[in-house]
Write a protein that holds these residues in place. Structure first.
Motif, PDB file in Angstrom:
ATOM      1  N   TYR A  28       0.845  -1.186   0.000  1.00  0.00           N
ATOM      2  CA  TYR A  28       0.000   0.000   0.000  1.00  0.00           C
ATOM      3  C   TYR A  28       0.885   1.241   0.000  1.00  0.00           C
ATOM      4  O   TYR A  28       2.091   1.163   0.256  1.00  0.00           O
ATOM      5  N   PHE A  29       0.262   2.384  -0.319  1.00  0.00           N
ATOM      6  CA  PHE A  29       0.966   3.655  -0.384  1.00  0.00           C
ATOM      7  C   PHE A  29       0.358   4.638   0.605  1.00  0.00           C
ATOM      8  O   PHE A  29      -0.860   4.699   0.750  1.00  0.00           O
ATOM      9  N   LEU A  30       1.197   5.411   1.245  1.00  0.00           N
ATOM     10  CA  LEU A  30       0.768   6.573   2.013  1.00  0.00           C
ATOM     11  C   LEU A  30       1.206   7.785   1.221  1.00  0.00           C
ATOM     12  O   LEU A  30       2.395   7.948   0.900  1.00  0.00           O
ATOM     13  N   ILE A  31       0.219   8.612   0.880  1.00  0.00           N
ATOM     14  CA  ILE A  31       0.451   9.765   0.018  1.00  0.00           C
ATOM     15  C   ILE A  31       0.360  11.039   0.851  1.00  0.00           C
ATOM     16  O   ILE A  31      -0.520  11.163   1.703  1.00  0.00           O
ATOM     17  N   SER A  32       1.269  11.962   0.590  1.00  0.00           N
ATOM     18  CA  SER A  32       1.268  13.241   1.303  1.00  0.00           C
ATOM     19  C   SER A  32       1.832  14.313   0.377  1.00  0.00           C
ATOM     20  O   SER A  32       2.272  14.018  -0.729  1.00  0.00           O
ATOM     21  N   VAL A  33       1.798  15.543   0.842  1.00  0.00           N
ATOM     22  CA  VAL A  33       2.429  16.632   0.097  1.00  0.00           C
ATOM     23  C   VAL A  33       3.524  17.241   0.961  1.00  0.00           C
ATOM     24  O   VAL A  33       3.379  17.360   2.171  1.00  0.00           O
ATOM     25  N   ASP A  34       4.628  17.581   0.328  1.00  0.00           N
ATOM     26  CA  ASP A  34       5.736  18.255   0.994  1.00  0.00           C
ATOM     27  C   ASP A  34       5.756  19.671   0.438  1.00  0.00           C
ATOM     28  O   ASP A  34       6.234  19.914  -0.674  1.00  0.00           O
ATOM     29  N   ARG A  35       5.184  20.590   1.190  1.00  0.00           N
ATOM     30  CA  ARG A  35       5.053  21.962   0.704  1.00  0.00           C
ATOM     31  C   ARG A  35       6.405  22.659   0.583  1.00  0.00           C
ATOM     32  O   ARG A  35       6.605  23.471  -0.324  1.00  0.00           O
ATOM     33  N   ILE A  40       4.771  15.973  -4.414  1.00  0.00           N
ATOM     34  CA  ILE A  40       3.828  14.952  -3.986  1.00  0.00           C
ATOM     35  C   ILE A  40       4.674  13.763  -3.553  1.00  0.00           C
ATOM     36  O   ILE A  40       5.616  13.379  -4.245  1.00  0.00           O
ATOM     37  N   CYS A  41       4.361  13.188  -2.416  1.00  0.00           N
ATOM     38  CA  CYS A  41       5.136  12.088  -1.863  1.00  0.00           C
ATOM     39  C   CYS A  41       4.265  10.833  -1.817  1.00  0.00           C
ATOM     40  O   CYS A  41       3.103  10.895  -1.413  1.00  0.00           O
ATOM     41  N   ALA A  42       4.842   9.710  -2.236  1.00  0.00           N
ATOM     42  CA  ALA A  42       4.138   8.434  -2.175  1.00  0.00           C
ATOM     43  C   ALA A  42       5.115   7.398  -1.628  1.00  0.00           C
ATOM     44  O   ALA A  42       6.077   7.039  -2.293  1.00  0.00           O
ATOM     45  N   ASP A  43       4.862   6.965  -0.412  1.00  0.00           N
ATOM     46  CA  ASP A  43       5.716   5.968   0.223  1.00  0.00           C
ATOM     47  C   ASP A  43       5.035   4.611   0.138  1.00  0.00           C
ATOM     48  O   ASP A  43       3.877   4.458   0.523  1.00  0.00           O
ATOM     49  N   HIS A  44       5.772   3.625  -0.391  1.00  0.00           N
ATOM     50  CA  HIS A  44       5.230   2.281  -0.570  1.00  0.00           C
ATOM     51  C   HIS A  44       5.657   1.381   0.594  1.00  0.00           C
ATOM     52  O   HIS A  44       6.825   1.343   0.966  1.00  0.00           O
ATOM     53  N   HIS A  77      10.414   5.137  -1.668  1.00  0.00           N
ATOM     54  CA  HIS A  77       9.912   6.515  -1.625  1.00  0.00           C
ATOM     55  C   HIS A  77       9.812   7.021  -3.061  1.00  0.00           C
ATOM     56  O   HIS A  77      10.771   6.915  -3.819  1.00  0.00           O
ATOM     57  N   PHE A  78       8.672   7.591  -3.400  1.00  0.00           N
ATOM     58  CA  PHE A  78       8.497   8.247  -4.694  1.00  0.00           C
ATOM     59  C   PHE A  78       8.192   9.719  -4.429  1.00  0.00           C
ATOM     60  O   PHE A  78       7.398  10.031  -3.538  1.00  0.00           O
ATOM     61  N   ARG A  79       8.797  10.617  -5.213  1.00  0.00           N
ATOM     62  CA  ARG A  79       8.574  12.049  -5.077  1.00  0.00           C
ATOM     63  C   ARG A  79       8.478  12.650  -6.468  1.00  0.00           C
ATOM     64  O   ARG A  79       9.241  12.278  -7.362  1.00  0.00           O
ATOM     65  N   ALA A  80       7.564  13.594  -6.665  1.00  0.00           N
ATOM     66  CA  ALA A  80       7.423  14.234  -7.970  1.00  0.00           C
ATOM     67  C   ALA A  80       6.741  15.584  -7.819  1.00  0.00           C
ATOM     68  O   ALA A  80       6.079  15.852  -6.812  1.00  0.00           O
TER      69      ALA A  80
END
Length: 127
Positions: A28-35, A40-44, A77-80
């Motif tokens: 699963y992924f936890l999605i958040s934003v890093d202002r 956009i952050c997506a941790d698997h 960790h995915f970031r975009a």
């Protein structure tokens, strides 16, 4: 002020968010934003699925709680900067940790919601 159609659409989405879904065995992924980083952050996170269809910690076999302070380390960790960039990184560059089409569709919707929140200043809460 929302129109009647918009209100009905929000109510429909709320009902659909409470339906039963089969979980992705790959995790699963936890999605958040890093202002600060404007990303956009997506941790698997990995998981296993038990006989009752519950996501479980692969190390302990215990069901993962839906709320509370669970201290686990993400596998990846995915970031975009955009939802499109995040989808390309996740699905087109061979790094995909998703095995179900419904999971991929859900992630795409959430990445767009996170992008809108990131650039509008709105709060993002993962559905």
């Amino acid at each position: 002020m929302l129109t009647q159609a918009a209100t009905e659409a929000h109510e429909l989405d709320d009902r659909l968010s409470n339906r039963f879904i089969e979980l992705d065995e790959s995790g699963y992924f936890l999605i958040s934003v890093d202002r600060e980083a404007v990303e956009i952050c997506a941790d698997h996170y990995s998981n296993t699925i038990n006989d009752q269809g519950l996501a479980c910690d692969p190390e302990t076999g215990e069901p993962l709680p839906c709320n509370g302070d669970l201290q686990r380390q993400p596998v990846t960790h995915f970031r975009a900067k955009t939802a499109k960039q995040l989808c390309i990184d996740l699905f087109e560059k061979g790094a995909s940790s998703v095995t179900r089409l419904d999971h991929a569709a859900y992630l795409g919707r959430e990445f767009v919601r996170a992008e809108i929140a990131l650039y509008s200043g709105e709060e993002y809460i993962q559905d």
